[in-house]
Motif scaffolding. Structure first.
Motif, PDB file in Angstrom:
ATOM      1  N   ARG A 378      22.472  39.798  48.650  1.00 17.96           N
ATOM      2  CA  ARG A 378      23.794  40.304  47.990  1.00 17.96           C
ATOM      3  C   ARG A 378      24.748  39.904  48.858  1.00 17.96           C
ATOM      4  O   ARG A 378      24.983  40.231  50.038  1.00 17.96           O
ATOM      5  CB  ARG A 378      23.675  41.868  47.940  1.00 17.96           C
ATOM      6  N   LEU A 379      25.820  39.300  47.961  1.00 15.90           N
ATOM      7  CA  LEU A 379      27.430  39.043  48.766  1.00 15.90           C
ATOM      8  C   LEU A 379      28.098  39.908  48.415  1.00 15.90           C
ATOM      9  O   LEU A 379      28.668  40.108  47.260  1.00 15.90           O
ATOM     10  CB  LEU A 379      27.581  37.658  48.201  1.00 15.90           C
ATOM     11  N   TYR A 380      28.899  40.595  49.410  1.00 19.88           N
ATOM     12  CA  TYR A 380      29.868  41.612  49.243  1.00 19.88           C
ATOM     13  C   TYR A 380      31.080  40.997  49.581  1.00 19.88           C
ATOM     14  O   TYR A 380      31.596  40.710  50.766  1.00 19.88           O
ATOM     15  CB  TYR A 380      29.578  42.798  50.125  1.00 19.88           C
ATOM     16  N   PRO A 381      32.198  40.673  48.613  1.00 17.47           N
ATOM     17  CA  PRO A 381      33.310  40.119  48.915  1.00 17.47           C
ATOM     18  C   PRO A 381      34.341  40.995  49.699  1.00 17.47           C
ATOM     19  O   PRO A 381      34.149  42.304  49.552  1.00 17.47           O
ATOM     20  CB  PRO A 381      34.015  39.928  47.622  1.00 17.47           C
ATOM     21  N   ILE A 382      34.853  40.572  50.888  1.00 20.99           N
ATOM     22  CA  ILE A 382      36.077  41.421  51.597  1.00 20.99           C
ATOM     23  C   ILE A 382      37.375  40.820  51.425  1.00 20.99           C
ATOM     24  O   ILE A 382      37.449  39.530  51.278  1.00 20.99           O
ATOM     25  CB  ILE A 382      35.411  41.731  53.034  1.00 20.99           C
ATOM     26  N   TYR A 383      38.462  41.677  51.536  1.00 17.40           N
ATOM     27  CA  TYR A 383      39.703  41.093  51.334  1.00 17.40           C
ATOM     28  C   TYR A 383      40.005  40.925  52.956  1.00 17.40           C
ATOM     29  O   TYR A 383      40.133  41.446  53.772  1.00 17.40           O
ATOM     30  CB  TYR A 383      40.512  42.139  50.768  1.00 17.40           C
ATOM     31  N   THR A 384      40.576  39.597  53.308  1.00 22.45           N
ATOM     32  CA  THR A 384      40.789  39.007  54.538  1.00 22.45           C
ATOM     33  C   THR A 384      42.196  38.437  54.859  1.00 22.45           C
ATOM     34  O   THR A 384      42.381  37.644  55.783  1.00 22.45           O
ATOM     35  CB  THR A 384      39.716  37.895  54.999  1.00 22.45           C
ATOM     36  N   ASN A 385      43.139  39.041  53.858  1.00 21.99           N
ATOM     37  CA  ASN A 385      44.579  38.402  54.190  1.00 21.99           C
ATOM     38  C   ASN A 385      45.164  39.467  55.426  1.00 21.99           C
ATOM     39  O   ASN A 385      45.566  40.342  55.118  1.00 21.99           O
ATOM     40  CB  ASN A 385      45.431  38.588  53.022  1.00 21.99           C
ATOM     41  N   ASN A 386      45.206  38.792  56.368  1.00 24.58           N
ATOM     42  CA  ASN A 386      45.526  39.750  57.667  1.00 24.58           C
ATOM     43  C   ASN A 386      47.051  40.301  57.602  1.00 24.58           C
ATOM     44  O   ASN A 386      47.221  41.363  58.047  1.00 24.58           O
ATOM     45  CB  ASN A 386      45.357  38.939  59.162  1.00 24.58           C
ATOM     46  N   LEU A 387      47.662  39.588  56.919  1.00 28.53           N
ATOM     47  CA  LEU A 387      49.219  39.772  57.101  1.00 28.53           C
ATOM     48  C   LEU A 387      49.406  41.077  56.008  1.00 28.53           C
ATOM     49  O   LEU A 387      50.440  41.754  56.148  1.00 28.53           O
ATOM     50  CB  LEU A 387      50.372  38.688  56.710  1.00 28.53           C
ATOM     51  N   LYS A 388      48.446  41.133  55.006  1.00 36.20           N
ATOM     52  CA  LYS A 388      48.609  42.361  54.007  1.00 36.20           C
ATOM     53  C   LYS A 388      47.726  43.538  54.399  1.00 36.20           C
ATOM     54  O   LYS A 388      48.190  44.631  54.019  1.00 36.20           O
ATOM     55  CB  LYS A 388      48.019  41.682  52.709  1.00 36.20           C
ATOM     56  N   THR A 389      46.844  43.187  55.285  1.00 34.08           N
ATOM     57  CA  THR A 389      46.145  44.444  55.676  1.00 34.08           C
ATOM     58  C   THR A 389      46.098  44.959  57.107  1.00 34.08           C
ATOM     59  O   THR A 389      45.344  45.796  57.729  1.00 34.08           O
ATOM     60  CB  THR A 389      44.466  43.991  55.855  1.00 34.08           C
ATOM     61  N   PHE A 390      46.951  44.239  57.900  1.00 30.50           N
ATOM     62  CA  PHE A 390      47.352  44.469  59.329  1.00 30.50           C
ATOM     63  C   PHE A 390      46.203  44.315  60.025  1.00 30.50           C
ATOM     64  O   PHE A 390      45.761  45.112  60.875  1.00 30.50           O
ATOM     65  CB  PHE A 390      47.999  45.901  59.456  1.00 30.50           C
TER      66      PHE A 390
END
Length: 432
Positions: A378-390
């Motif tokens: 299973r591949l679980y995508p994660i959101y990794t845009n640091n400037l948007k997620t602090f």
């Protein structure tokens, strides 16, 4: 030639020749390293190497079918370890779950730069545990949890590569490893382009720190044989072997001296001994599943031709599943020789600013979760845009999943996979 005095022998092994104001380099990169002496012979059909390793007085005679296997990695290995086999690091998987995380680094170097500019970030404000808070639910206490640690621990103040290499990533050993232990991150893969950023001493110190905290690792070692160790995992009378390598880059080989070659320390090369190892392992253990974790790809770019070529050879050699990282963004999945190849799972926690907008790249990583009871991935995508997620990656929402999964499955046919959601988040699933 080898019986002549050193000053005469040197004439046969020229690293660089200056003639009439022009510089000439050897035809083969192998001659640029001092591990073995090489006479390079060739005709229109093949390259032939006659080699000598002075330390043990072994002579070799090598011919290769193609360049992808990389003579410069295979030749030192066989001169030093030809009579020995690589031993695995044996581990149990009590829960039957293996989690694989991509590029992982808390970003101390980036924090230093931000601090100098008067900018606050997550590491300054909240410490080491904060960045991993929203993805730690994936890492169960009884799971095998593996991360690509993409930095180095070092006591040295300055890197020997300071004027040669653009990005030198140094981490705090005590804080990093304490954070890893807190979230049950108990295994590391180390074959990447940063583990030797502080030379031999930095690499040796890094391995000592992992040993000290009982975090098992593969992909690097104080010599080439040690660097090519692998995990062998047992679960319910089933066996899984996990290999790790960093693809061959001329710069890493010639300028940075990154690869473990014969008696020299470094990281395992994907293109060299590893291809031989996998083939031999699968031949000896046809019932065992072979998983290869590759560090490859170009930052923020799609799959390269070399990645595809290596994936084809790996799946022919005996890999049942290939999981890649290194591009800092997701890359598509492909079925090659009836085996799934996940070209890029991107970042886990990697605390740079990211260049997703500038590079027009998708701001996602992935957690790869293997269920050994069913041989499902299973591949679980994660959101990794640091400037948007602090600097705090998180599981994707429905819209993000639609974008990430569409791209990841763009090279698959519908019968190869299905998409769903569970208590950990949205995922793409396939068998391996």
């Amino acid at each position: 030639i080898y019986s002549q005095p050193a000053e005469i022998r040197k004439l046969f092994f020229i690293k660089e020749l200056n003639f009439k104001g022009k510089s000439y380099l050897p035809q083969t990169l192998l001659m640029a390293q001092n591990v073995v002496e090489v006479l390079y012979l060739t005709n229109s059909f093949r390259k032939i190497y006659l080699t000598l390793f002075e330390e043990n007085q072994t002579i070799g005679f090598f011919s290769f079918l193609d360049d992808i296997h990389r003579a410069e990695h295979l030749i030192p290995y066989y001169h030093c370890f030809h009579a020995q086999t690589v031993s695995p690091k044996v581990c149990l998987a009590p829960s039957g779950i293996i989690n694989i995380l991509g590029d992982t680094y808390f970003g101390e170097i980036y924090t230093e730069k931000r601090k100098a500019r008067g900018q606050i970030d997550a590491l300054q404000q909240y410490g080491y545990d904060y960045s991993i808070e929203k993805i730690k639910a994936f890492l169960g206490e009884h799971d095998v949890n593996i991360a690509n640690f993409e930095a180095v621990f070092s006591l040295e103040k300055q890197s020997p590569l300071v004027h040669k290499k653009s990005f030198i990533l140094k981490a705090d050993a005590e804080q990093t490893l304490a954070a890893f232990k807190n979230i049950h991150l108990n295994h590391a893969v180390l074959a990447n382009n940063h583990l030797k950023d502080y030379g031999d001493r930095g690499l040796a110190y890094t391995l000592q720190q992992f040993d000290r905290t009982n975090i098992s690792y593969i992909g690097a070692g104080t010599n080439q044989k040690e660097a090519h160790s692998y995990f062998e995992i047992t679960f319910n009378d089933k066996y899984y072997a996990i290999f790790n390598g960093y693809w061959h880059r001329d710069t890493a080989y010639l300028n940075y001296d990154f690869y473990a070659l014969g008696p020299k320390s470094g990281v395992a090369c994907l293109n060299g001994v590893l291809l031989e190892q996998i083939g031999r392992y699968k031949q000896a253990n046809p019932e065992h599943k072979v998983i290869v974790i590759c560090h490859w790809g170009i930052d923020f770019k799609p799959i390269t031709k070399e990645q595809s070529k290596l994936a084809d050879i790996l799946t022919q050699a005996g890999s049942d599943l290939v999981v890649g990282h290194g591009a800092h963004t997701i890359q598509p999945i492909k079925v090659i020789n009836q085996k799934p190849v996940v070209f890029g799972i991107g970042n886990a926690v990697f605390n740079s600013n990211g260049e997703y907008t500038e590079q027009n790249a998708l701001p996602y990583g992935c957690i790869a979760r293997l269920d050994l009871s069913k041989d499902r991935l299973r591949l679980y995508p994660i959101y990794t845009n640091n400037l948007k997620t602090f600097w705090q990656p998180r599981p994707v929402n429905e819209d993000d999943f639609s974008e990430a999964s569409s791209y990841m499955t763009s090279l698959l046919t519908p019968e190869n996979y299905y998409a769903a959601q569970d208590d950990l988040g949205f995922y793409v699933e396939m068998s391996f």
